[in-house]
Motif scaffolding. Structure first.
Motif, mmCIF file in Angstrom:
data_model
loop_
_atom_site.group_PDB
_atom_site.id
_atom_site.type_symbol
_atom_site.label_atom_id
_atom_site.label_comp_id
_atom_site.label_asym_id
_atom_site.label_seq_id
_atom_site.Cartn_x
_atom_site.Cartn_y
_atom_site.Cartn_z
ATOM 1 N N UNK A 78 0.711 -1.212 0.017
ATOM 2 C CA UNK A 78 0.489 -0.490 0.368
ATOM 3 C C UNK A 78 0.696 1.468 -0.284
ATOM 4 N N UNK A 79 1.588 1.441 1.120
ATOM 5 C CA UNK A 79 2.939 2.632 0.653
ATOM 6 C C UNK A 79 3.532 2.429 -0.253
ATOM 7 N N UNK A 80 3.977 1.937 -1.093
ATOM 8 C CA UNK A 80 4.981 1.421 -2.152
ATOM 9 C C UNK A 80 3.535 2.260 -3.046
ATOM 10 N N UNK A 81 2.715 1.346 -3.142
ATOM 11 C CA UNK A 81 1.996 1.633 -4.346
ATOM 12 C C UNK A 81 1.448 3.602 -4.361
ATOM 13 N N UNK A 89 -7.697 -5.699 -3.687
ATOM 14 C CA UNK A 89 -8.202 -5.055 -4.276
ATOM 15 C C UNK A 89 -7.752 -3.100 -4.358
ATOM 16 N N UNK A 90 -6.600 -2.657 -4.739
ATOM 17 C CA UNK A 90 -5.301 -2.112 -3.919
ATOM 18 C C UNK A 90 -5.589 -1.041 -5.734
ATOM 19 N N UNK A 91 -5.754 -0.118 -5.431
ATOM 20 C CA UNK A 91 -5.335 0.920 -6.777
ATOM 21 C C UNK A 91 -4.153 1.441 -7.203
ATOM 22 N N UNK A 108 -1.786 -15.535 -12.325
ATOM 23 C CA UNK A 108 -1.714 -14.585 -11.196
ATOM 24 C C UNK A 108 -2.763 -13.483 -12.158
ATOM 25 N N UNK A 109 -2.715 -14.097 -13.355
ATOM 26 C CA UNK A 109 -3.665 -12.926 -14.160
ATOM 27 C C UNK A 109 -5.138 -13.273 -13.954
ATOM 28 N N UNK A 110 -5.010 -14.447 -14.110
ATOM 29 C CA UNK A 110 -6.519 -14.757 -14.136
ATOM 30 C C UNK A 110 -7.246 -14.144 -12.202
ATOM 31 N N UNK A 111 -6.031 -13.756 -11.241
ATOM 32 C CA UNK A 111 -7.258 -13.576 -10.319
ATOM 33 C C UNK A 111 -7.201 -11.779 -10.270
ATOM 34 N N UNK A 112 -6.310 -11.472 -11.330
ATOM 35 C CA UNK A 112 -6.390 -10.301 -11.659
ATOM 36 C C UNK A 112 -7.000 -9.612 -12.431
ATOM 37 N N UNK A 113 -7.441 -9.814 -13.074
ATOM 38 C CA UNK A 113 -8.362 -9.969 -14.861
ATOM 39 C C UNK A 113 -9.663 -10.183 -13.974
ATOM 40 N N UNK A 114 -9.763 -11.799 -13.734
ATOM 41 C CA UNK A 114 -11.037 -11.842 -13.695
ATOM 42 C C UNK A 114 -11.605 -13.039 -15.083
#
Length: 278
Positions: free
Chosen positions: A114-117, A140-142, A156-162
């Motif tokens: 979170x801090x890095x982003x 669900x970080x921005x 990992x892409x499946x998790x991120x993209x759905x």
């Protein structure tokens, strides 16, 4: 879909000017590693150093320090357990920030990410890899507006993209990537694909000898070094992807498995050869 070839590598790589200093070739910060997965950060940093990054720092668990300095004395170290305010300047000073290799998915990792982003600036290149991808998907970080590179494997892409693995067509991946404007996606798979907006290129080299722990971490380090030296462009990223697999293919002619450490050691020789051929 276009095919990535060695002509892309030759077009991207540049001979170093006679008058040069380390600051000319990119400041790379690798944020990752943990007591359990320290090797991931070390391999990513090693790849960045051997691929020519001018200055490489590793922010990791203190348990990683001795192994890092024994293996890679060229890298600097930051104890990421220290209060973030004490080392946030290192994040701000980096040209390329890599976050995720071996970071884990602990509560500490979530808060650190979170801090890095929140700290990354638009002018910086941010490479999100490994554990960080899973954290972003789960929490669900921005992701900030920056020069963004995502390097997931298909799960990992499946998790991120759905988008489920069996549904990861070019069209579906492009549609999902639209949620991350201006991002480049390096989708690691058999015949890795590299996406940026409407551009898609595919890697047709590489093979099963690369199916070993640390290969992805190594690729991430190469991408970071290439972007730090040659600019964060689509073709630069494609060149890094090709370089990783081309070296492994050459080693695989006489080896059953191509260890990431061997690929890393070969990077300077391969890059010199490609520059001399251009």
């Amino acid at each position: 879909m276009q095919v990535i070839t060695n002509s892309t590598v030759r077009a991207v790589l540049q001979a170093r000017p006679a008058i040069s200093r380390k600051g000319d070739f990119g400041r790379v910060l690798i944020i990752g590693g943990s007591q359990q997965y320290g090797g991931a950060a070390i391999m990513s940093a090693s790849a960045a150093v051997y691929a020519g990054a001018g200055l490489v720092s590793v922010a990791s668990d203190l348990s990683v320090l001795s192994g890092l300095h024994a293996r890679l004395p060229e890298a600097m170290f930051i104890d990421y357990q220290q209060p973030f305010v004490q080392w946030s300047s290192a994040v701000q000073a980096a040209d390329v920030v890599v976050v995720g290799p071996g970071l884990g998915i602990t509560s500490f990792a979530v808060e650190l990410l979170r801090k890095i982003l929140q700290t990354i600036q638009p002018t910086q290149t941010l490479i999100i890899d490994g554990s960080a991808l899973s954290i972003i998907a789960h929490e669900k970080l921005t992701i900030p507006n920056t020069q963004l590179i995502l390097t997931p494997h298909q799960m990992e892409w499946a998790r991120l993209s759905g988008v489920a693995i069996e549904q990861q067509t070019v069209a579906a991946n492009q549609a999902a990537l639209a949620a991350y404007p201006n991002a480049t996606l390096v989708l690691k798979k058999h015949h890795t694909e590299v996406y940026h907006q409407q551009q898609v290129q595919q890697l047709t080299i590489g093979g099963p000898s690369m199916a070993t722990g640390g290969s992805g971490d190594t690729l991430t380090g190469i991408i970071a070094a290439f972007c730090g030296q040659f600019g964060t462009h689509y073709q630069t990223i494609c060149a890094a992807v090709y370089t990783h697999s081309a070296i492994a293919d050459e080693l695989a002619k006489t080896q059953y498995v191509t260890l990431p450490s061997q690929v890393i050691q070969t990077l300077p020789h391969y890059m010199a050869k490609m520059i001399h051929q251009s």
